[in-house]
Write a protein that holds these residues in place. Structure first.
Motif, PDB file in Angstrom:
ATOM      1  N   CYS A 142       0.823  -1.205   0.000  1.00  0.00           N
ATOM      2  CA  CYS A 142       0.000   0.000   0.000  1.00  0.00           C
ATOM      3  C   CYS A 142       0.860   1.259   0.000  1.00  0.00           C
ATOM      4  O   CYS A 142       0.570   2.230  -0.705  1.00  0.00           O
ATOM      5  CB  CYS A 142      -0.932  -0.020   1.217  1.00  0.00           C
ATOM      6  N   ALA A 143       1.945   1.240   0.781  1.00  0.00           N
ATOM      7  CA  ALA A 143       2.837   2.394   0.842  1.00  0.00           C
ATOM      8  C   ALA A 143       3.554   2.616  -0.481  1.00  0.00           C
ATOM      9  O   ALA A 143       3.850   3.759  -0.857  1.00  0.00           O
ATOM     10  CB  ALA A 143       3.859   2.196   1.963  1.00  0.00           C
ATOM     11  N   ALA A 144       3.813   1.548  -1.203  1.00  0.00           N
ATOM     12  CA  ALA A 144       4.595   1.639  -2.437  1.00  0.00           C
ATOM     13  C   ALA A 144       3.752   1.967  -3.658  1.00  0.00           C
ATOM     14  O   ALA A 144       4.287   2.384  -4.693  1.00  0.00           O
ATOM     15  CB  ALA A 144       5.339   0.326  -2.674  1.00  0.00           C
ATOM     16  N   THR A 145       2.422   1.810  -3.550  1.00  0.00           N
ATOM     17  CA  THR A 145       1.555   1.960  -4.723  1.00  0.00           C
ATOM     18  C   THR A 145       0.425   2.931  -4.448  1.00  0.00           C
ATOM     19  O   THR A 145      -0.454   2.654  -3.620  1.00  0.00           O
ATOM     20  CB  THR A 145       0.960   0.595  -5.129  1.00  0.00           C
ATOM     21  N   GLU A 146       0.427   4.061  -5.122  1.00  0.00           N
ATOM     22  CA  GLU A 146      -0.681   5.006  -4.969  1.00  0.00           C
ATOM     23  C   GLU A 146      -1.931   4.428  -5.603  1.00  0.00           C
ATOM     24  O   GLU A 146      -1.890   3.842  -6.689  1.00  0.00           O
ATOM     25  CB  GLU A 146      -0.326   6.353  -5.603  1.00  0.00           C
ATOM     26  N   GLY A 147      -3.054   4.580  -4.938  1.00  0.00           N
ATOM     27  CA  GLY A 147      -4.299   4.007  -5.442  1.00  0.00           C
ATOM     28  C   GLY A 147      -4.379   2.508  -5.238  1.00  0.00           C
ATOM     29  O   GLY A 147      -5.163   1.825  -5.918  1.00  0.00           O
ATOM     30  N   TYR A 148      -3.620   1.982  -4.294  1.00  0.00           N
ATOM     31  CA  TYR A 148      -3.579   0.543  -4.033  1.00  0.00           C
ATOM     32  C   TYR A 148      -4.965   0.036  -3.660  1.00  0.00           C
ATOM     33  O   TYR A 148      -5.650   0.610  -2.811  1.00  0.00           O
ATOM     34  CB  TYR A 148      -2.601   0.268  -2.886  1.00  0.00           C
ATOM     35  N   GLN A 149      -5.381  -1.052  -4.332  1.00  0.00           N
ATOM     36  CA  GLN A 149      -6.714  -1.595  -4.111  1.00  0.00           C
ATOM     37  C   GLN A 149      -6.659  -3.072  -3.739  1.00  0.00           C
ATOM     38  O   GLN A 149      -5.713  -3.787  -4.092  1.00  0.00           O
ATOM     39  CB  GLN A 149      -7.580  -1.427  -5.363  1.00  0.00           C
ATOM     40  N   LEU A 150      -7.681  -3.504  -3.050  1.00  0.00           N
ATOM     41  CA  LEU A 150      -7.881  -4.910  -2.736  1.00  0.00           C
ATOM     42  C   LEU A 150      -9.303  -5.298  -3.123  1.00  0.00           C
ATOM     43  O   LEU A 150     -10.211  -4.461  -3.113  1.00  0.00           O
ATOM     44  CB  LEU A 150      -7.664  -5.188  -1.248  1.00  0.00           C
ATOM     45  N   THR A 151      -9.479  -6.568  -3.457  1.00  0.00           N
ATOM     46  CA  THR A 151     -10.804  -7.113  -3.740  1.00  0.00           C
ATOM     47  C   THR A 151     -11.124  -8.148  -2.677  1.00  0.00           C
ATOM     48  O   THR A 151     -10.355  -9.089  -2.470  1.00  0.00           O
ATOM     49  CB  THR A 151     -10.859  -7.756  -5.129  1.00  0.00           C
ATOM     50  N   ILE A 152     -12.242  -7.967  -2.001  1.00  0.00           N
ATOM     51  CA  ILE A 152     -12.655  -8.891  -0.944  1.00  0.00           C
ATOM     52  C   ILE A 152     -13.892  -9.630  -1.417  1.00  0.00           C
ATOM     53  O   ILE A 152     -14.938  -9.030  -1.678  1.00  0.00           O
ATOM     54  CB  ILE A 152     -12.937  -8.148   0.383  1.00  0.00           C
ATOM     55  N   ASN A 153     -13.765 -10.942  -1.528  1.00  0.00           N
ATOM     56  CA  ASN A 153     -14.860 -11.807  -1.972  1.00  0.00           C
ATOM     57  C   ASN A 153     -15.354 -12.593  -0.766  1.00  0.00           C
ATOM     58  O   ASN A 153     -14.686 -13.524  -0.305  1.00  0.00           O
ATOM     59  CB  ASN A 153     -14.363 -12.743  -3.079  1.00  0.00           C
ATOM     60  N   LEU A 154     -16.510 -12.208  -0.252  1.00  0.00           N
ATOM     61  CA  LEU A 154     -17.028 -12.865   0.940  1.00  0.00           C
ATOM     62  C   LEU A 154     -17.437 -14.298   0.661  1.00  0.00           C
ATOM     63  O   LEU A 154     -17.188 -15.191   1.471  1.00  0.00           O
ATOM     64  CB  LEU A 154     -18.202 -12.072   1.509  1.00  0.00           C
ATOM     65  N   GLU A 155     -18.080 -14.548  -0.463  1.00  0.00           N
ATOM     66  CA  GLU A 155     -18.510 -15.910  -0.789  1.00  0.00           C
ATOM     67  C   GLU A 155     -17.316 -16.864  -0.827  1.00  0.00           C
ATOM     68  O   GLU A 155     -17.362 -17.966  -0.272  1.00  0.00           O
ATOM     69  CB  GLU A 155     -19.232 -15.922  -2.140  1.00  0.00           C
ATOM     70  N   ALA A 156     -16.229 -16.419  -1.461  1.00  0.00           N
ATOM     71  CA  ALA A 156     -15.027 -17.254  -1.560  1.00  0.00           C
ATOM     72  C   ALA A 156     -14.134 -17.132  -0.336  1.00  0.00           C
ATOM     73  O   ALA A 156     -13.147 -17.867  -0.217  1.00  0.00           O
ATOM     74  CB  ALA A 156     -14.234 -16.871  -2.814  1.00  0.00           C
ATOM     75  N   GLN A 157     -14.447 -16.173   0.551  1.00  0.00           N
ATOM     76  CA  GLN A 157     -13.649 -15.888   1.754  1.00  0.00           C
ATOM     77  C   GLN A 157     -12.189 -15.643   1.372  1.00  0.00           C
ATOM     78  O   GLN A 157     -11.265 -16.306   1.838  1.00  0.00           O
ATOM     79  CB  GLN A 157     -13.766 -17.027   2.774  1.00  0.00           C
ATOM     80  N   GLU A 158     -12.017 -14.624   0.511  1.00  0.00           N
ATOM     81  CA  GLU A 158     -10.700 -14.389  -0.081  1.00  0.00           C
ATOM     82  C   GLU A 158     -10.434 -12.894  -0.246  1.00  0.00           C
ATOM     83  O   GLU A 158     -11.315 -12.138  -0.653  1.00  0.00           O
ATOM     84  CB  GLU A 158     -10.649 -15.088  -1.452  1.00  0.00           C
ATOM     85  N   VAL A 159      -9.217 -12.501   0.098  1.00  0.00           N
ATOM     86  CA  VAL A 159      -8.726 -11.149  -0.185  1.00  0.00           C
ATOM     87  C   VAL A 159      -7.709 -11.276  -1.313  1.00  0.00           C
ATOM     88  O   VAL A 159      -6.757 -12.051  -1.216  1.00  0.00           O
ATOM     89  CB  VAL A 159      -8.048 -10.519   1.049  1.00  0.00           C
ATOM     90  N   ARG A 160      -7.912 -10.503  -2.380  1.00  0.00           N
ATOM     91  CA  ARG A 160      -7.036 -10.618  -3.540  1.00  0.00           C
ATOM     92  C   ARG A 160      -6.414  -9.264  -3.870  1.00  0.00           C
ATOM     93  O   ARG A 160      -7.096  -8.241  -3.882  1.00  0.00           O
ATOM     94  CB  ARG A 160      -7.800 -11.148  -4.755  1.00  0.00           C
ATOM     95  N   THR A 161      -5.110  -9.269  -4.157  1.00  0.00           N
ATOM     96  CA  THR A 161      -4.407  -8.054  -4.545  1.00  0.00           C
ATOM     97  C   THR A 161      -4.469  -7.894  -6.055  1.00  0.00           C
ATOM     98  O   THR A 161      -4.782  -8.840  -6.787  1.00  0.00           O
ATOM     99  CB  THR A 161      -2.942  -8.092  -4.096  1.00  0.00           C
ATOM    100  N   SER A 162      -4.131  -6.689  -6.534  1.00  0.00           N
ATOM    101  CA  SER A 162      -4.120  -6.455  -7.980  1.00  0.00           C
ATOM    102  C   SER A 162      -3.011  -7.242  -8.667  1.00  0.00           C
ATOM    103  O   SER A 162      -3.038  -7.442  -9.883  1.00  0.00           O
ATOM    104  CB  SER A 162      -3.958  -4.959  -8.263  1.00  0.00           C
TER     105      SER A 162
END
Length: 216
Positions: A142-162
Protein backbone atom coordinates in the motif's frame (compact mmCIF):
# COMPACT_ATOMS: atom_id res chain seq x y z
CA UNK A 1 -28.77 -3.51 5.72
CA UNK A 2 -26.85 -3.49 2.45
CA UNK A 3 -25.70 -6.92 1.31
CA UNK A 4 -21.97 -7.61 1.16
CA UNK A 5 -20.82 -9.81 -1.72
CA UNK A 6 -17.67 -8.66 -3.52
CA UNK A 7 -16.08 -5.36 -2.55
CA UNK A 8 -13.18 -3.75 -4.42
CA UNK A 9 -11.72 -0.51 -3.19
CA UNK A 10 -8.81 1.73 -2.31
CA UNK A 11 -6.99 0.81 0.88
CA UNK A 12 -6.28 3.33 3.66
CA UNK A 13 -3.45 2.14 5.96
CA UNK A 14 -3.84 2.98 9.67
CA UNK A 15 -0.46 1.82 10.92
CA UNK A 16 -1.02 1.66 14.67
CA UNK A 17 -2.06 -1.09 17.07
CA UNK A 18 -4.69 -0.96 19.82
CA UNK A 19 -6.90 1.61 18.12
CA UNK A 20 -9.75 2.02 20.60
CA UNK A 21 -13.34 3.00 20.00
CA UNK A 22 -12.84 6.45 21.53
CA UNK A 23 -10.27 7.16 18.84
CA UNK A 24 -12.61 5.82 16.17
CA UNK A 25 -15.48 8.06 17.34
CA UNK A 26 -14.76 10.28 20.40
CA UNK A 27 -17.16 10.21 23.32
CA UNK A 28 -18.52 13.76 22.85
CA UNK A 29 -20.26 12.63 19.64
CA UNK A 30 -22.26 9.82 21.25
CA UNK A 31 -25.31 11.86 22.25
CA UNK A 32 -27.33 10.54 19.31
CA UNK A 33 -28.60 6.96 19.03
CA UNK A 34 -29.32 7.34 15.32
CA UNK A 35 -27.03 5.37 13.02
CA UNK A 36 -26.23 8.40 10.90
CA UNK A 37 -24.20 11.57 11.37
CA UNK A 38 -21.01 10.00 12.70
CA UNK A 39 -18.94 9.58 9.54
CA UNK A 40 -17.77 13.18 9.44
CA UNK A 41 -16.26 12.77 12.91
CA UNK A 42 -14.60 9.42 12.32
CA UNK A 43 -11.08 9.56 13.84
CA UNK A 44 -11.86 13.16 14.78
CA UNK A 45 -8.82 13.61 17.04
CA UNK A 46 -6.53 12.43 14.25
CA UNK A 47 -8.21 14.22 11.34
CA UNK A 48 -8.36 17.69 12.85
CA UNK A 49 -5.93 19.91 14.76
CA UNK A 50 -8.56 21.41 17.07
CA UNK A 51 -10.97 19.83 19.52
CA UNK A 52 -14.19 18.66 17.95
CA UNK A 53 -17.69 19.00 19.34
CA UNK A 54 -21.16 18.09 18.03
CA UNK A 55 -22.80 20.43 15.57
CA UNK A 56 -19.73 22.37 14.46
CA UNK A 57 -18.91 23.15 10.83
CA UNK A 58 -16.12 20.70 10.01
CA UNK A 59 -15.43 22.39 6.69
CA UNK A 60 -13.72 25.31 8.47
CA UNK A 61 -11.71 23.25 10.95
CA UNK A 62 -7.91 22.97 10.58
CA UNK A 63 -7.08 19.49 9.28
CA UNK A 64 -4.05 17.37 10.06
CA UNK A 65 -2.26 16.96 6.70
CA UNK A 66 -0.30 13.97 7.98
CA UNK A 67 -3.34 11.82 8.72
CA UNK A 68 -4.12 9.25 6.04
CA UNK A 69 -7.77 10.18 5.50
CA UNK A 70 -6.72 13.75 4.70
CA UNK A 71 -4.28 12.68 2.00
CA UNK A 72 -5.56 12.77 -1.62
CA UNK A 73 -4.13 9.35 -2.48
CA UNK A 74 -6.55 7.72 -0.03
CA UNK A 75 -9.65 9.65 -1.08
CA UNK A 76 -12.65 7.37 -1.43
CA UNK A 77 -11.03 4.48 0.44
CA UNK A 78 -13.42 1.67 1.37
CA UNK A 79 -10.93 -0.77 2.91
CA UNK A 80 -9.21 0.09 6.19
CA UNK A 81 -5.94 -1.72 6.88
CA UNK A 82 -5.12 -1.80 10.58
CA UNK A 83 -2.96 -3.43 13.21
CA UNK A 84 -3.66 -5.78 16.12
CA UNK A 85 -6.49 -5.35 18.64
CA UNK A 86 -8.47 -2.93 16.49
CA UNK A 87 -11.65 -1.60 18.14
CA UNK A 88 -10.60 -2.14 21.74
CA UNK A 89 -11.96 -0.02 24.60
CA UNK A 90 -15.65 0.64 25.23
CA UNK A 91 -18.41 -1.33 23.54
CA UNK A 92 -19.98 1.59 21.66
CA UNK A 93 -21.80 0.54 18.50
CA UNK A 94 -21.19 4.04 17.16
CA UNK A 95 -17.69 2.90 16.10
CA UNK A 96 -18.84 0.67 13.21
CA UNK A 97 -21.58 3.21 12.44
CA UNK A 98 -18.94 5.90 11.92
CA UNK A 99 -16.67 3.66 9.83
CA UNK A 100 -19.51 2.45 7.63
CA UNK A 101 -20.97 5.92 7.09
CA UNK A 102 -17.55 7.29 6.14
CA UNK A 103 -17.35 4.64 3.44
CA UNK A 104 -15.48 1.68 4.91
CA UNK A 105 -17.13 -1.67 4.29
CA UNK A 106 -14.10 -3.75 5.19
CA UNK A 107 -11.46 -3.64 7.91
CA UNK A 108 -8.42 -5.91 7.66
CA UNK A 109 -6.34 -6.54 10.79
CA UNK A 110 -4.55 -9.38 12.62
CA UNK A 111 -7.03 -9.22 15.54
CA UNK A 112 -9.98 -7.28 16.94
CA UNK A 113 -11.66 -6.57 20.24
CA UNK A 114 -14.55 -9.02 20.56
CA UNK A 115 -17.42 -6.55 20.95
CA UNK A 116 -16.30 -4.37 18.04
CA UNK A 117 -15.85 -7.52 15.94
CA UNK A 118 -19.44 -8.61 16.67
CA UNK A 119 -20.89 -5.13 16.18
CA UNK A 120 -19.26 -4.86 12.75
CA UNK A 121 -21.13 -7.87 11.39
CA UNK A 122 -24.42 -6.59 12.81
CA UNK A 123 -23.96 -3.32 10.92
CA UNK A 124 -23.04 -4.64 7.48
CA UNK A 125 -19.27 -4.31 7.77
CA UNK A 126 -16.80 -7.17 7.30
CA UNK A 127 -13.87 -7.42 9.74
CA UNK A 128 -11.29 -9.66 8.06
CA UNK A 129 -8.60 -11.38 10.12
CA UNK A 130 -5.30 -12.08 8.35
CA UNK A 131 -1.97 -13.19 9.80
CA UNK A 132 0.43 -10.44 10.88
CA UNK A 133 2.99 -11.28 8.16
CA UNK A 134 0.31 -10.93 5.49
CA UNK A 135 -0.88 -7.64 6.99
CA UNK A 136 2.75 -6.46 6.98
CA UNK A 137 2.96 -7.32 3.29
CA UNK A 138 -0.23 -5.38 2.52
CA UNK A 139 1.06 -2.33 4.41
CA UNK A 140 4.27 -2.37 2.36
CA UNK A 141 2.44 -2.76 -0.93
CA UNK A 142 0.00 0.00 0.00
CA UNK A 143 2.84 2.39 0.84
CA UNK A 144 4.59 1.64 -2.44
CA UNK A 145 1.56 1.96 -4.72
CA UNK A 146 -0.68 5.01 -4.97
CA UNK A 147 -4.30 4.01 -5.44
CA UNK A 148 -3.58 0.54 -4.03
CA UNK A 149 -6.71 -1.59 -4.11
CA UNK A 150 -7.88 -4.91 -2.74
CA UNK A 151 -10.80 -7.11 -3.74
CA UNK A 152 -12.65 -8.89 -0.94
CA UNK A 153 -14.86 -11.81 -1.97
CA UNK A 154 -17.03 -12.86 0.94
CA UNK A 155 -18.51 -15.91 -0.79
CA UNK A 156 -15.03 -17.25 -1.56
CA UNK A 157 -13.65 -15.89 1.75
CA UNK A 158 -10.70 -14.39 -0.08
CA UNK A 159 -8.73 -11.15 -0.19
CA UNK A 160 -7.04 -10.62 -3.54
CA UNK A 161 -4.41 -8.05 -4.55
CA UNK A 162 -4.12 -6.46 -7.98
CA UNK A 163 -0.93 -8.52 -8.44
CA UNK A 164 -2.97 -11.71 -8.15
CA UNK A 165 -2.01 -12.78 -4.63
CA UNK A 166 -4.95 -14.32 -2.76
CA UNK A 167 -5.36 -14.75 0.98
CA UNK A 168 -8.08 -16.86 2.55
CA UNK A 169 -9.88 -15.78 5.72
CA UNK A 170 -12.31 -17.48 8.08
CA UNK A 171 -15.82 -16.28 8.82
CA UNK A 172 -18.64 -17.76 10.87
CA UNK A 173 -21.21 -19.36 8.49
CA UNK A 174 -24.19 -17.64 10.10
CA UNK A 175 -22.53 -14.21 9.96
CA UNK A 176 -21.52 -14.87 6.38
CA UNK A 177 -25.13 -15.73 5.49
CA UNK A 178 -26.40 -12.53 7.10
CA UNK A 179 -23.89 -10.31 5.31
CA UNK A 180 -24.42 -11.96 1.92
CA UNK A 181 -28.17 -11.45 2.25
CA UNK A 182 -28.11 -8.04 3.93
CA UNK A 183 -29.80 -9.28 7.10
CA UNK A 184 -29.42 -7.46 10.40
CA UNK A 185 -31.25 -8.57 13.56
CA UNK A 186 -34.48 -6.88 12.42
CA UNK A 187 -34.20 -8.41 8.96
CA UNK A 188 -33.76 -11.85 10.47
CA UNK A 189 -36.87 -11.37 12.59
CA UNK A 190 -38.94 -10.19 9.63
CA UNK A 191 -38.13 -13.40 7.79
CA UNK A 192 -40.50 -15.06 10.24
CA UNK A 193 -43.22 -12.42 9.86
CA UNK A 194 -45.83 -14.90 8.62
CA UNK A 195 -45.23 -17.19 11.59
CA UNK A 196 -45.38 -14.21 13.95
CA UNK A 197 -48.70 -13.05 12.49
CA UNK A 198 -50.10 -16.59 12.67
CA UNK A 199 -49.08 -16.85 16.33
CA UNK A 200 -50.71 -13.51 17.16
CA UNK A 201 -53.93 -14.54 15.39
CA UNK A 202 -54.03 -17.82 17.29
CA UNK A 203 -53.29 -16.07 20.57
CA UNK A 204 -56.09 -13.53 20.01
CA UNK A 205 -58.51 -16.45 19.65
CA UNK A 206 -57.26 -18.52 22.58
CA UNK A 207 -56.33 -15.70 24.99
CA UNK A 208 -58.17 -12.56 23.88
CA UNK A 209 -57.62 -10.84 27.23
CA UNK A 210 -53.93 -10.49 26.39
CA UNK A 211 -54.83 -7.90 23.75
CA UNK A 212 -57.34 -5.94 25.81
CA UNK A 213 -56.55 -2.32 26.59
CA UNK A 214 -55.19 -1.77 30.07
CA UNK A 215 -57.03 1.05 31.83
CA UNK A 216 -55.53 2.90 34.77
Amino acid sequence: MKAYTIEQGIVAPLDRANVDTDLIIPKQFLKSIKRTGFGENLFDELRYLDEGYPGQDNSVRPINPDFILNQPRYAGASVLLARANFGCGSSREHAPWALEEYGFRTVIAPSYADIFFNNSFKNGMLPVILAEDIVDQLFKECAATEGYQLTINLEAQEVRTSQGDAFKFEVDPFRKHCLLNGLDDIGLTLQASEDICAYETKTKQSRPWVFQEIRG
